[in-house]
Design a protein around this motif. Structure first.
Motif, PDB file in Angstrom:
ATOM      1  N   GLY A  41       0.799  -1.222   0.000  1.00  0.00           N
ATOM      2  CA  GLY A  41       0.000   0.000   0.000  1.00  0.00           C
ATOM      3  C   GLY A  41       0.827   1.266   0.000  1.00  0.00           C
ATOM      4  N   THR A  42       2.170   1.133   0.013  1.00  0.00           N
ATOM      5  CA  THR A  42       3.029   2.313   0.027  1.00  0.00           C
ATOM      6  C   THR A  42       3.889   2.337  -1.221  1.00  0.00           C
ATOM      7  OG1 THR A  42       3.127   2.133   2.441  1.00  0.00           O
ATOM      8  CG2 THR A  42       4.709   3.611   1.380  1.00  0.00           C
ATOM      9  N   ALA A  43       3.385   2.964  -2.267  1.00  0.00           N
ATOM     10  CA  ALA A  43       4.129   3.162  -3.515  1.00  0.00           C
ATOM     11  C   ALA A  43       4.701   1.866  -4.070  1.00  0.00           C
ATOM     12  CB  ALA A  43       5.247   4.179  -3.295  1.00  0.00           C
ATOM     13  N   GLY A  44       4.015   0.746  -3.841  1.00  0.00           N
ATOM     14  CA  GLY A  44       4.474  -0.517  -4.373  1.00  0.00           C
ATOM     15  C   GLY A  44       5.673  -1.108  -3.672  1.00  0.00           C
ATOM     16  N   LEU A  45       6.070  -0.584  -2.516  1.00  0.00           N
ATOM     17  CA  LEU A  45       7.252  -1.071  -1.813  1.00  0.00           C
ATOM     18  C   LEU A  45       6.892  -2.369  -1.091  1.00  0.00           C
ATOM     19  CD1 LEU A  45       8.576   2.303  -0.351  1.00  0.00           C
ATOM     20  CD2 LEU A  45       9.204   1.172  -2.501  1.00  0.00           C
ATOM     21  N   GLU A  46       7.306  -3.495  -1.673  1.00  0.00           N
ATOM     22  CA  GLU A  46       6.971  -4.804  -1.132  1.00  0.00           C
ATOM     23  C   GLU A  46       8.245  -5.616  -0.965  1.00  0.00           C
ATOM     24  OE1 GLU A  46       2.798  -6.145  -2.762  1.00  0.00           O
ATOM     25  OE2 GLU A  46       3.920  -5.188  -4.376  1.00  0.00           O
ATOM     26  N   PRO A  47       8.785  -5.696   0.261  1.00  0.00           N
ATOM     27  CA  PRO A  47      10.082  -6.358   0.470  1.00  0.00           C
ATOM     28  C   PRO A  47      10.052  -7.866   0.263  1.00  0.00           C
ATOM     29  CG  PRO A  47       9.120  -5.662   2.563  1.00  0.00           C
ATOM     30  CD  PRO A  47       8.279  -5.057   1.488  1.00  0.00           C
ATOM     31  N   MET A  48       8.880  -8.485   0.215  1.00  0.00           N
ATOM     32  CA  MET A  48       8.830  -9.936   0.047  1.00  0.00           C
ATOM     33  C   MET A  48       9.386 -10.380  -1.297  1.00  0.00           C
ATOM     34  SD  MET A  48       4.779 -10.721  -0.745  1.00  0.00           S
ATOM     35  CE  MET A  48       5.084 -12.440  -1.095  1.00  0.00           C
ATOM     36  N   ARG A  93       8.320  -1.096  -6.545  1.00  0.00           N
ATOM     37  CA  ARG A  93       8.581  -2.503  -6.211  1.00  0.00           C
ATOM     38  C   ARG A  93       9.921  -2.952  -6.784  1.00  0.00           C
ATOM     39  NH1 ARG A  93       4.760  -4.666  -9.093  1.00  0.00           N
ATOM     40  NH2 ARG A  93       3.177  -4.631  -7.446  1.00  0.00           N
ATOM     41  N   ALA A  94      10.177  -2.585  -8.048  1.00  0.00           N
ATOM     42  CA  ALA A  94      11.413  -3.002  -8.696  1.00  0.00           C
ATOM     43  C   ALA A  94      12.629  -2.372  -8.028  1.00  0.00           C
ATOM     44  CB  ALA A  94      11.366  -2.619 -10.176  1.00  0.00           C
ATOM     45  N   ALA A  95      12.546  -1.084  -7.691  1.00  0.00           N
ATOM     46  CA  ALA A  95      13.683  -0.392  -7.077  1.00  0.00           C
ATOM     47  C   ALA A  95      14.009  -0.980  -5.715  1.00  0.00           C
ATOM     48  CB  ALA A  95      13.376   1.099  -6.963  1.00  0.00           C
ATOM     49  N   LEU A  96      12.984  -1.266  -4.900  1.00  0.00           N
ATOM     50  CA  LEU A  96      13.227  -1.834  -3.576  1.00  0.00           C
ATOM     51  C   LEU A  96      13.826  -3.238  -3.693  1.00  0.00           C
ATOM     52  CD1 LEU A  96      12.978  -1.535  -0.520  1.00  0.00           C
ATOM     53  CD2 LEU A  96      10.693  -2.546  -0.688  1.00  0.00           C
ATOM     54  N   THR A  97      13.363  -4.006  -4.658  1.00  0.00           N
ATOM     55  CA  THR A  97      13.919  -5.348  -4.856  1.00  0.00           C
ATOM     56  C   THR A  97      15.402  -5.270  -5.203  1.00  0.00           C
ATOM     57  OG1 THR A  97      11.769  -6.182  -5.611  1.00  0.00           O
ATOM     58  CG2 THR A  97      13.709  -7.476  -6.187  1.00  0.00           C
ATOM     59  N   VAL A  98      15.777  -4.326  -6.049  1.00  0.00           N
ATOM     60  CA  VAL A  98      17.184  -4.152  -6.424  1.00  0.00           C
ATOM     61  C   VAL A  98      18.010  -3.739  -5.213  1.00  0.00           C
ATOM     62  CG1 VAL A  98      18.790  -2.747  -7.773  1.00  0.00           C
ATOM     63  CG2 VAL A  98      16.722  -3.663  -8.847  1.00  0.00           C
ATOM     64  N   SER A 121       9.757  -7.698 -11.538  1.00  0.00           N
ATOM     65  CA  SER A 121       8.799  -6.908 -10.766  1.00  0.00           C
ATOM     66  C   SER A 121       7.809  -6.200 -11.692  1.00  0.00           C
ATOM     67  CB  SER A 121       9.535  -5.882  -9.902  1.00  0.00           C
ATOM     68  OG  SER A 121      10.302  -6.520  -8.900  1.00  0.00           O
ATOM     69  N   PHE A 122       8.315  -5.688 -12.802  1.00  0.00           N
ATOM     70  CA  PHE A 122       7.420  -5.093 -13.800  1.00  0.00           C
ATOM     71  C   PHE A 122       6.542  -6.159 -14.454  1.00  0.00           C
ATOM     72  CE2 PHE A 122      10.610  -1.708 -13.564  1.00  0.00           C
ATOM     73  CZ  PHE A 122       9.805  -0.573 -13.550  1.00  0.00           C
ATOM     74  N   ALA A 123       7.130  -7.324 -14.708  1.00  0.00           N
ATOM     75  CA  ALA A 123       6.348  -8.402 -15.318  1.00  0.00           C
ATOM     76  C   ALA A 123       5.217  -8.839 -14.397  1.00  0.00           C
ATOM     77  CB  ALA A 123       7.262  -9.580 -15.647  1.00  0.00           C
ATOM     78  N   TYR A 124       5.496  -8.929 -13.097  1.00  0.00           N
ATOM     79  CA  TYR A 124       4.452  -9.294 -12.137  1.00  0.00           C
ATOM     80  C   TYR A 124       3.306  -8.281 -12.173  1.00  0.00           C
ATOM     81  CZ  TYR A 124       2.081  -9.935  -7.662  1.00  0.00           C
ATOM     82  OH  TYR A 124       1.122 -10.109  -6.688  1.00  0.00           O
ATOM     83  N   GLY A 125       3.656  -6.996 -12.147  1.00  0.00           N
ATOM     84  CA  GLY A 125       2.632  -5.966 -12.183  1.00  0.00           C
ATOM     85  C   GLY A 125       1.835  -5.993 -13.476  1.00  0.00           C
ATOM     86  N   THR A 126       2.518  -6.269 -14.587  1.00  0.00           N
ATOM     87  CA  THR A 126       1.826  -6.314 -15.875  1.00  0.00           C
ATOM     88  C   THR A 126       0.841  -7.477 -15.932  1.00  0.00           C
ATOM     89  OG1 THR A 126       3.730  -5.311 -16.983  1.00  0.00           O
ATOM     90  CG2 THR A 126       2.153  -6.483 -18.367  1.00  0.00           C
TER      91      THR A 126
END
Length: 279
Positions: free
Chosen positions: A94-101, A230-235, A179-184
């Protein structure tokens, strides 16, 4: 000594292919629907997808046990990693797509293999939905998307050169793109029932290429920023804490010795005149 991931045997691959085919049909059927079809919601087909998904996931686990020797220790690790992943999800949801999992799924799939990663991604998403109250018609679609996400990390190439910083860079690049593929993929679930996006509405019965163009507009105008977070946090998490976590996962896998084969040797017979061996 490096720890190889659990291999994907023929039965595991067949079970995953069957689930993936079912998932692709569930995600993509609106694109092939007639103009007169009542494409109103995935709520009607979600229970059927979920009902088919659970026994097929069990089939993947059973096939992995048969193909690669995954035993109770591996199943226990599956439960631990799924619980950790489920606990990580509420920290940023719920926070700008930031999902550490997501970074944990990348590392786990890398170390433990595509079959293990497929089951782990699905189970983790299911557990996190129960934990956060996110149970709805979208849940089986999220389970499939996360299963593919984690499985992809297990399918990345393995070589002696891909160790240390090079491996982390590879995993970070995969996590960014996936991460982009998941969102797409998840957008494909919700897009047919969303209206009001200029030039991006789904049109039942329209040619597939026209609807795909509208879908591209929808993705670019609605979720690109969320997926970028999501992608940036994963990186960032992969590059900062990925090294120690990879070592910990590999150490745990070596100690569990997942693919060790149990053998029994006949006791040696003493030579004539020698006393019998005692143990």
């Amino acid at each position: 000594m490096s720890q190889r991931p659990l291999r994907l045997g023929p039965r595991s691959a067949a079970a995953i292919a069957l689930i993936s085919l079912l998932g692709l049909m569930a995600f993509g059927w609106p694109l092939l629907a007639d103009a007169d079809s009542a494409v109103t919601s995935h709520a009607a087909d979600a229970p059927w997808l979920f009902a088919a998904l659970l026994p097929l996931l069990v089939a993947v686990v059973v096939a992995t046990v048969a193909d690669s020797g995954m035993d109770a220790k591996a199943v226990a690790m599956l439960g631990v990693l799924a619980a950790v992943g489920a606990a990580l999800r509420p920290l940023g949801a719920g926070t700008a797509g930031l999902e550490p999992m997501f970074f944990l799924m990348v590392l786990s799939g890398r170390v433990l293999g595509p079959g293990f990663g497929f089951v782990l991604g699905s189970v983790t998403m299911f557990a996190s939905a129960l934990l956060t109250g996110g149970v709805g018609p979208w849940m089986p679609f999220q389970m499939l998307s996360m299963a593919w996400f984690a499985m992809g990390a297990g399918l990345l190439p393995h070589s002696a050169a891909l160790r240390g910083r090079a491996e982390l860079l590879l995993l970070a690049a995969y996590g960014f793109l996936a991460s982009f593929a998941y969102g797409t993929v998840m957008n494909l679930y919700g897009w047919p029932v969303v209206a009001g996006q200029t030039g991006a509405d789904f049109v039942p019965g329209a040619p597939v290429h026209e609807n795909l163009l509208r879908f591209a507009v929808y993705v670019l105008t609605t979720s690109l920023g969320w997926d970028l977070g999501r992608a940036a946090l994963t990186v960032v998490l992969t590059l900062t804490v990925g090294g120690p976590l990879l070592k910990a996962l590999r150490r745990a896998t070596r100690r569990a010795n997942f693919e060790a084969q149990v053998t029994f040797e006949a006791p040696e017979r003493p030579l004539p005149g020698e006393p019998p061996h005692r143990t």
